[in-house]
Design an enzyme around this catalytic site. Structure first.
Site, short mmCIF file in Angstrom:
data_model
loop_
_atom_site.label_atom_id
_atom_site.label_comp_id
_atom_site.label_asym_id
_atom_site.label_seq_id
_atom_site.Cartn_x
_atom_site.Cartn_y
_atom_site.Cartn_z
CB SER A 118 26.22 68.78 57.68
OG SER A 118 25.83 68.90 56.77
CB SER A 166 27.43 69.33 54.03
OG SER A 166 27.35 70.00 54.95
CE LYS A 182 23.56 65.98 55.78
NZ LYS A 182 24.24 67.08 55.10
#
Ligand code: GLN
Length: 488
Positions: free
Chosen positions: A153, A177, A78
């Protein structure tokens, strides 16, 4: 023969270790898959193709190394995890050209374990969101249906794993997320216990809720990645000194689901849950019972105000964490400015997107004197009550079960207009963050109506990822699997 990029992480790792596959070939296969899929799914914000290939070649020259559990395995990260050899943007204009001087703890662990990092994945700006549409660099798309969101996310991570661009990805989970995008893309996602994995070098959203964890295509793969990244790190004051269990052994020697008590919270409402999600949930529970598990009712009396408490705590902590991005300490600086106040104002106005600004303003509001007790203190109290609810529930059961999200992946653009309805969709995932518990999202095949991946959530006792993964593995092995998206 199966193309190497379609194997599971554990399979590819084993074949690399035996010399049946070369690291360079595996990396090249993933890079080809990235080139093929990226124009459609936009999972990645940063790439390092040449460097990754060079690293893989060097690994081949040195030869397989049994002491490195991810030797030659391509992964993605990420883009809120700091890396020295690629920019870290948090999907924000604020950090569009920021490169860190150090690696996050988890990044260093992956490198030491021999993983080959291919790139950085897209996210909602500063991890605020549930669809990856709030990225300043354009949305990612769901590999199962590119007209739908991949969740968020950590949507880029989930999309990248589902599209076989890599064998695992790291995400972060503040209110769901990791688990929600994993569910939307048919992957396994694990949010470890608060304190199990160091957040050193992860860009903070809400420090008392954030946790870093793996997304992969099997439970076993998540277990292996967790065993690499878990453990004490003195640079994160909340990192736990408790010893790390042998997760792979726990999967092998686990007693499956026999006698396991699965708790169903009676406050987790079925209203607003889609038929596909509902069916996945009951299918998973039926199967668990057939495999010897017992279903027991449990109660989480303070579940109803959980979303409100979470939102207040998250926004308060986010407003404080993001204060450093002012164009002076950190972040992009506005140009052509004459005064200091104008510098702050313009740098922050231009650098942050709408959702980030909304949360900062609400966060500053709930922390302001006069409102602090009414909002923040009250939310902190509710949080304590939710923690106690779980403590009581775990006297009756071993694992709490529920949906991951009320819906399967929704069409792009659908959530844009109404932030509140988006926040409410986190009701099943954020309690594990408020209570600091490990939570795992497990795929349950495709929904009959949507033909999109469905999932169930398992929440375990603190620091007992071994039991959680063991139960998840047993159930996973018996459940219908979504397989890989068409055309992947
Ligand atoms: N969807 C949640 C939110 O928007 C979760 C965010 C997260 O876990 N980073 O707050």
């Amino acid at each position: 023969m199966t193309a190497p990029y379609r194997l599971s992480l554990v399979e590819v790792r084993d074949r690399l270790a035996k010399g049946e596959l070369r690291a360079e070939d595996v990396t090249r296969a993933c890079l080809d898959q990235i080139a093929r899929t990226e124009p459609r799914i936009n999972a990645l914000l940063g790439r390092r193709d040449a460097a990754a290939l060079e690293e893989a070649r060097q690994l081949d020259t040195q030869g397989p190394d049994a002491s490195r559990p991810l030797w030659g395995v391509p992964v993605t990260l990420k883009d809120s995890l700091l890396t020295t050899d690629m920019p870290t943007t948090a999907a924000s204009r604020m950090l569009a050209d920021f490169t860190s001087t150090y690696d996050a703890h988890v990044v260093r662990r992956l490198r030491e374990a021999g993983a080959v990092i291919l790139g950085k994945t897209n996210l909602d700006e500063f991890a605020m969101g549930s669809s990856t549409e709030f990225s300043a660099f354009g949305p990612s798309r769901n590999p199962w249906d590119i007209t739908r969101v991949p969740g968020g996310s950590s949507g880029g991570s989930a999309a990248s794993v589902a599209a076989c661009q890599c064998f695992a990805s790291l995400g972060s989970d503040t209110g769901g997320s990791i688990r929600q995008p994993a569910a939307f893309c048919g992957c396994v996602g694990l949010k470890p216990t608060y304190g199990r994995v160091s957040r050193y070098g992860g860009i903070a959203l809400a420090s008392s809720l954030d946790q870093i964890g793996p997304l992969a295509r099997t439970v076993e793969d998540c277990a292996l990645v967790l065993s690499v990244i878990a453990g004490h790190d003195p640079r994160d004051a909340t990192s736990s000194p408790l010893p790390v269990d042998d997760y792979m052994a726990a999967l092998k020697n686990g007693k499956g689901l026999k006698g396991l008590r699965l708790g169903l919270p009676k406050e987790w409402p079925a209203q607003g849950v889609s038929e596909d999600v509902e069916r996945a949930h009951s299918e998973a529970l039926d199967l668990a019972q057939q495999l010897g598990a017992k279903i027991v009712p449990v109660s989480l009396p303070h579940a109803p105000p959980a979303v409100a408490a979470y939102s207040i705590i998250l926004m308060a902590e986010a407003s404080s964490n993001l204060a450093r991005f002012d164009g002076v300490h950190f972040g992009r600086r506005a140009e052509g400015v004459r005064e200091l106040e104008e510098l702050y104002l313009r740098s922050r106005s231009e650098g942050f997107g709408e959702e980030v600004k909304r949360r900062i303003m609400l966060g500053v509001y709930v922390l302001s004197s006069g409102y602090y007790d009414a909002y923040y203190t009250k939310a902190a109290k509710v949080r304590r009550l939710i923690q106690r609810d779980f403590e009581a529930a775990f006297k009756e059961c071993d694992i709490v079960c529920g949906p991951v999200a009320p819906l399967v992946a929704w069409p792009l653009g659908e959530g844009d207009q109404d932030p509140l309805s988006l926040y409410l969709r986190d009701l099943y995932t954020l309690p594990a963050n408020l209570a600091g518990l490990p939570g795992l999202s497990l795929p349950v095949g495709l929904g009959a109506q949507s033909r999109m991946p469905t999932a169930v959530q398992l929440v375990g006792r603190p620091f007992d990822e071994a039991a959680l993964l063991g139960a998840a593995h047993a159930l996973w092995s018996a459940l219908p699997q979504p397989g890989l998206p068409p055309e992947m």
